[in-house]
Scaffold this active site. Structure first.
Site, PDB file in Angstrom:
ATOM      1  CE  LYS A   3      -1.875   1.855   3.816  1.00  0.00           C
ATOM      2  NZ  LYS A   3      -1.985   3.335   3.861  1.00  0.00           N
ATOM      3  CG  ASN A   4       2.626   2.584   3.600  1.00  0.00           C
ATOM      4  OD1 ASN A   4       1.513   3.117   3.564  1.00  0.00           O
ATOM      5  ND2 ASN A   4       3.137   2.082   4.709  1.00  0.00           N
ATOM      6  CG  ASP A  27       2.787   2.235   9.218  1.00  0.00           C
ATOM      7  OD1 ASP A  27       2.319   3.094   9.981  1.00  0.00           O
ATOM      8  OD2 ASP A  27       2.796   2.356   7.985  1.00  0.00           O
ATOM      9  NE  ARG A  35      -7.216   4.571   5.375  1.00  0.00           N
ATOM     10  CZ  ARG A  35      -6.138   4.854   6.121  1.00  0.00           C
ATOM     11  NH1 ARG A  35      -6.106   4.520   7.394  1.00  0.00           N
ATOM     12  NH2 ARG A  35      -5.100   5.460   5.595  1.00  0.00           N
ATOM     13  NE  ARG A  77      -0.506  11.049   9.929  1.00  0.00           N
ATOM     14  CZ  ARG A  77      -0.831   9.971   9.197  1.00  0.00           C
ATOM     15  NH1 ARG A  77       0.106   9.176   8.762  1.00  0.00           N
ATOM     16  NH2 ARG A  77      -2.082   9.731   8.914  1.00  0.00           N
ATOM     17  CB  CYS A 132      -6.515   6.998  10.243  1.00  0.00           C
ATOM     18  SG  CYS A 132      -4.841   6.526   9.809  1.00  0.00           S
TER      19      CYS A 132
END
Length: 424
Positions: free
Chosen positions: A22-23, A310, A402, A123, A118
């Site tokens: 995903k990232n 993470d 997600r 951030r 989220c």
């Protein structure tokens, strides 16, 4: 909304395939904006909520997406491209802000809503804007939108090191603008994660000239244009780490296929200290063995090559059953402990002091109703539910969708009793 209903404790065995990252993939979709002449084709794409959100954003901008098979998507930006990424979509996911740099490079202007996503702490996008301004962009924030303009982007020396370390998002945004800037750009304090390196490798495959990939200083020689290519996205290190934690917390042994083991040393070294046996097999397979039992660990999150933030929640869930005391220090997002009170509801013994959580291992966990609060916290609660005695219900698992492709299906394939049902 859906929830997971888990009957524990589980004994896991067999094999599952790790999905694409995903990232790594999210900024790659934005890179499609830079390919004027032919589509960008990305392989090994995970089918996730965040992926579909990003494709919606690109669609509004004029990029056509077409799934050529289950995990391959073609992104065609050869037509007209719009400059505005609207609030209605960008608010859903902060990674959407990665279209800012590519739009500025292609159009000379961009209007992108301030991002959402989220909430795991403050951030801001300050470093994104600082880097783009250094390339010559004039940037304003108007009515909740970032408005950027530049007659011509020019190379510059930019330091992207923030208070919490390098910013992966800012590095990606500035990179995707700098590849088409006139002259040479030097990014100091660049993110070093494998996901950033994968983006650099994609851009180079498209015709960019980036040196220092994987290092904290990147040198970008601007080019006139980029071309679409076909490129395989790396597999997901965080998903793989999550399933390693599943083996540990359930004292199980199974195999991960399509596993990015070479890129996981910071994760695997901590799990090895915690008592998990990891063995590389052939064809990208990793044997994961948690049958020896767990040992307590100390873990401090840090940018690559440190232990990733993470993975903090999932490792903590596993260590709830490690005899002794485990200590977790969150140096990137000090407030990223929303999973702690929910783990306590399952019988964990955890105390927190600002950015540090101390876990006293317990003999067992008990099923309960728990509330998912963000993506990685959700995964931690599912892991705890696998080990808990009786029924655990994890509410609001849309967070999981997600970042985890078919998590309940993969766990079912390993033998877990996990069902997705609609919340009452």
């Amino acid at each position: 909304m859906d929830k997971f209903v888990i009957q524990g404790p589980a004994a896991l065995e067999g094999s599952i395939r790790i999905s694409g990252s995903k990232n790594a993939s999210l900024p790659m979709y934005a890179a499609a904006i830079l390919a004027r002449e032919q589509p960008l084709v990305l392989d090994n794409i995970p089918r996730l909520r965040d992926v579909f959100t990003m494709l919606e954003v690109l669609g509004v901008l004029g990029v056509e997406s077409n799934w050529t098979d289950e995990h391959t998507v073609s992104l065609d930006a050869t037509g007209g491209i719009a400059e505005t990424a609207p609030y209605e979509l960008v608010r859903k996911m902060r990674a959407s802000v990665n279209v800012l740099g590519p739009l500025l490079a292609r159009l000379g202007q961009a209007r992108v809503s301030l991002p959402g996503g989220c909430a795991i702490g403050t951030r801001p996008v300050d470093l994104h804007l600082k880097g783009l301004a250094a390339l010559g962009a004039v940037i304003d924030v108007e009515h909740g939108y970032i408005v950027a303009r530049a007659d011509k982007l020019r190379g510059a020396r930019i330091n992207l090191l923030g208070a919490n370390g390098p910013s992966r998002g800012a590095t990606a945004n500035v990179l995707m603008a700098a590849v088409l800037a006139e002259g040479v750009t030097v990014i100091e304090g660049a993110a070093r994660e494998p996901e950033t390196a994968d983006l650099c490798n994609l851009l180079n495959a498209m015709g960019a000239d980036i040196e220092g990939i994987g290092e904290s200083t990147l040198t970008i020689h601007g080019v006139a244009s980029l071309n679409g290519v076909e490129y395989p996205v790396m597999s997901d290190t965080i998903e793989a780490g999550t399933y390693i934690a599943a083996a540990g917390i359930t004292r199980s042994k199974f195999v991960l296929e399509n596993c990015p083991t070479a890129m996981m040393e910071p994760i695997n070294s901590v799990f090895t200290r915690a008592g998990i046996r990891l063995q590389e097999l052939d064809d990208g397979r990793l044997s994961v063995d948690g049958t020896d039992g767990l040992r307590p660990v100390e873990a401090r999150t840090a940018p690559w090559p440190g232990f990733p933030t993470d993975m903090q929640a999932q490792l903590m869930a596993m260590c709830c059953l490690a005899p002794g005391i485990s200590v977790f220090t969150e140096s990137i997002y000090p407030d990223r402990f929303m999973h702690v009170p929910e783990l306590v509801r399952l019988g964990a013994l955890i105390t927190r002091d600002t950015a540090t959580a101390i876990v006293h291992g317990v003999a067992g966990l008990q099923g309960a109703h728990v509330m998912a609060t963000d993506l990685r916290a959700s995964a931690a609660l599912v892991l705890a539910g696998l080990a808990a005695q009786g029924e655990t219900q994890v509410l609001r698992v849309y967070h999981l969708d997600r970042g985890y492709e078919g998590m309940e299906l993969k766990l079912q394939a390993l033998g877990a009793d996990v069902r997705r049902v609609s919340e009452d």
